[in-house]
Design an enzyme around this catalytic site. Sequence first.
Site, PDB file in Angstrom:
ATOM      1  N   ASN A 156      70.230  89.358 -58.887  1.00 23.11           N
ATOM      2  CA  ASN A 156      71.410  88.738 -58.482  1.00 23.11           C
ATOM      3  C   ASN A 156      72.518  88.614 -59.842  1.00 23.11           C
ATOM      4  OD1 ASN A 156      73.340  86.679 -57.808  1.00 23.11           O
ATOM      5  ND2 ASN A 156      71.672  85.593 -56.640  1.00 23.11           N
ATOM      6  N   GLN A 174      72.569  81.964 -45.655  1.00 19.21           N
ATOM      7  CA  GLN A 174      73.676  81.285 -45.438  1.00 19.21           C
ATOM      8  C   GLN A 174      74.409  82.228 -44.109  1.00 19.21           C
ATOM      9  OE1 GLN A 174      74.469  78.317 -48.493  1.00 19.21           O
ATOM     10  NE2 GLN A 174      75.181  80.366 -49.487  1.00 19.21           N
ATOM     11  N   GLY A 203      78.608  78.675 -45.965  1.00 20.10           N
ATOM     12  CA  GLY A 203      78.581  79.053 -47.397  1.00 20.10           C
ATOM     13  C   GLY A 203      78.391  80.443 -47.819  1.00 20.10           C
ATOM     14  N   GLN A 204      78.218  81.291 -46.910  1.00 25.50           N
ATOM     15  CA  GLN A 204      78.174  82.699 -46.993  1.00 25.50           C
ATOM     16  C   GLN A 204      79.529  83.267 -47.340  1.00 25.50           C
ATOM     17  OE1 GLN A 204      77.296  85.010 -43.314  1.00 25.50           O
ATOM     18  NE2 GLN A 204      76.865  86.949 -44.454  1.00 25.50           N
ATOM     19  N   THR A 205      79.574  84.086 -48.655  1.00 24.39           N
ATOM     20  CA  THR A 205      80.900  84.537 -48.863  1.00 24.39           C
ATOM     21  C   THR A 205      80.620  86.060 -49.003  1.00 24.39           C
ATOM     22  OG1 THR A 205      80.368  84.243 -51.338  1.00 24.39           O
ATOM     23  CG2 THR A 205      81.685  82.750 -50.061  1.00 24.39           C
ATOM     24  N   VAL A 206      79.258  86.709 -49.047  1.00 22.55           N
ATOM     25  CA  VAL A 206      79.583  88.145 -48.952  1.00 22.55           C
ATOM     26  C   VAL A 206      79.150  88.445 -47.602  1.00 22.55           C
ATOM     27  CG1 VAL A 206      78.237  90.080 -50.026  1.00 22.55           C
ATOM     28  CG2 VAL A 206      78.781  88.055 -51.411  1.00 22.55           C
ATOM     29  N   HIS A 247      77.546  90.208 -45.674  1.00 19.38           N
ATOM     30  CA  HIS A 247      76.493  91.305 -45.575  1.00 19.38           C
ATOM     31  C   HIS A 247      75.164  90.263 -45.555  1.00 19.38           C
ATOM     32  CE1 HIS A 247      74.541  95.292 -46.903  1.00 19.38           C
ATOM     33  NE2 HIS A 247      73.555  94.695 -46.322  1.00 19.38           N
ATOM     34  N   HIS A 292      71.840  88.313 -46.257  1.00 22.46           N
ATOM     35  CA  HIS A 292      71.242  88.643 -47.378  1.00 22.46           C
ATOM     36  C   HIS A 292      70.399  87.194 -47.474  1.00 22.46           C
ATOM     37  CE1 HIS A 292      75.198  86.643 -48.434  1.00 22.46           C
ATOM     38  NE2 HIS A 292      74.375  85.787 -49.243  1.00 22.46           N
TER      39      HIS A 292
HETATM   40  P1  AMP Z   1      76.151  83.533 -50.351  1.00 23.47           P
HETATM   41  O1  AMP Z   1      76.810  82.362 -51.082  1.00 23.47           O
HETATM   42  O2  AMP Z   1      74.709  83.238 -49.510  1.00 23.47           O
HETATM   43  O3  AMP Z   1      77.174  84.534 -49.776  1.00 23.47           O
HETATM   44  O4  AMP Z   1      75.564  84.333 -51.531  1.00 23.47           O
HETATM   45  C1  AMP Z   1      75.929  85.420 -52.215  1.00 23.47           C
HETATM   46  C2  AMP Z   1      75.101  85.819 -53.472  1.00 23.47           C
HETATM   47  O5  AMP Z   1      75.356  87.041 -53.791  1.00 23.47           O
HETATM   48  C3  AMP Z   1      75.016  84.703 -54.711  1.00 23.47           C
HETATM   49  O6  AMP Z   1      73.766  84.455 -55.063  1.00 23.47           O
HETATM   50  C4  AMP Z   1      75.840  85.677 -55.621  1.00 23.47           C
HETATM   51  O7  AMP Z   1      75.279  85.159 -56.917  1.00 23.47           O
HETATM   52  C5  AMP Z   1      75.187  87.073 -55.399  1.00 23.47           C
HETATM   53  N1  AMP Z   1      76.226  88.111 -55.476  1.00 23.47           N
HETATM   54  C6  AMP Z   1      77.463  88.274 -55.342  1.00 23.47           C
HETATM   55  N2  AMP Z   1      77.942  89.435 -55.446  1.00 23.47           N
HETATM   56  C7  AMP Z   1      77.055  90.191 -56.115  1.00 23.47           C
HETATM   57  C8  AMP Z   1      76.830  91.517 -56.581  1.00 23.47           C
HETATM   58  N3  AMP Z   1      77.742  92.400 -56.777  1.00 23.47           N
HETATM   59  N4  AMP Z   1      75.460  91.882 -57.399  1.00 23.47           N
HETATM   60  C9  AMP Z   1      74.563  90.813 -57.081  1.00 23.47           C
HETATM   61  N5  AMP Z   1      74.564  89.747 -56.556  1.00 23.47           N
HETATM   62  C10 AMP Z   1      75.922  89.309 -56.097  1.00 23.47           C
END
Ligand code: AMP
Length: 228
Positions: free
Chosen positions: A52, A129, A135-138, A140, A142
């Site tokens: 992370n 999430q 709370g999901q912001t990426v 994809h 995970h």
């Molecule tokens: P979420 O809030 O559930 O979308 O979680 C996103 C997670 O991805 C968080 O723990 C971030 O610290 C982690 N994250 C975001 N961008 C990256 C990245 N480029 N490399 C590694 N971890 C990342």
Amino acid sequence: MFQRKRLLSVASRVHLLIPGRTMSSLDRIHFGPYEVTEQVFLRTPHSFALVNIKPLLPGHVLVCPIKPHKRLTDLSLPEVTDLFSTTQRVQRMLARHYFRSSQGRNGAPSESSQPPPSPDDGSFNIALQDGARAGQTVPHVHVHILPRIPGATDKDPGPTDEIYEQMAHEDGNVGGALWDRDVSMKGRPKPGGQFPRIEDSSRQARSLEDMVAEADIYRAVLRDMEEP
Ligand code: AMP
């Protein structure tokens, strides 16, 4: 010179990841819009695990499907099975690296002949999430894996655990910070949910070198686990 050294070290790491193959653009691994190839320490037929960029606790890592599905319900049965069996495998690796078997299985003190630490020697938060309002912001899928190391990163006593709140807000920072770094991305990410964004200024994004070093350690523990 520095560039050449760096390329060589990247090539040797890629070789570790996919033995016998040189890197092509197909081998590069993406987590949402971010290229994370060098942070990946485990790849399976349908999933990968990465360190992370802003861990909430030591050992906070993520497991993702290789296909960039946005939501859990988008995964096929083989992908779901692989995602969660990979999660279990990473838990075992983290237990072995972070936990100590202070007690034998029958309550006897540990000795060097004891089996290596297992997930039972500590605890974990496993979180997913699923959607922006959770709370999901990426975008994809995970799975967050957070080891709770006995005597070090246990949950606070009492009914709440700050970790969940932190997890729901952290990417207000992370997504935004990464967007600031990569201007080719569309739209600065915003944290979802109905609570105001809370800046967590004490958490700094880590360097790629730090993350690569951690991924190297986890690869070694996994190799060690797989030895007969
Ligand atoms: P979420 O809030 O559930 O979308 O979680 C996103 C997670 O991805 C968080 O723990 C971030 O610290 C982690 N994250 C975001 N961008 C990256 C990245 N480029 N490399 C590694 N971890 C990342």
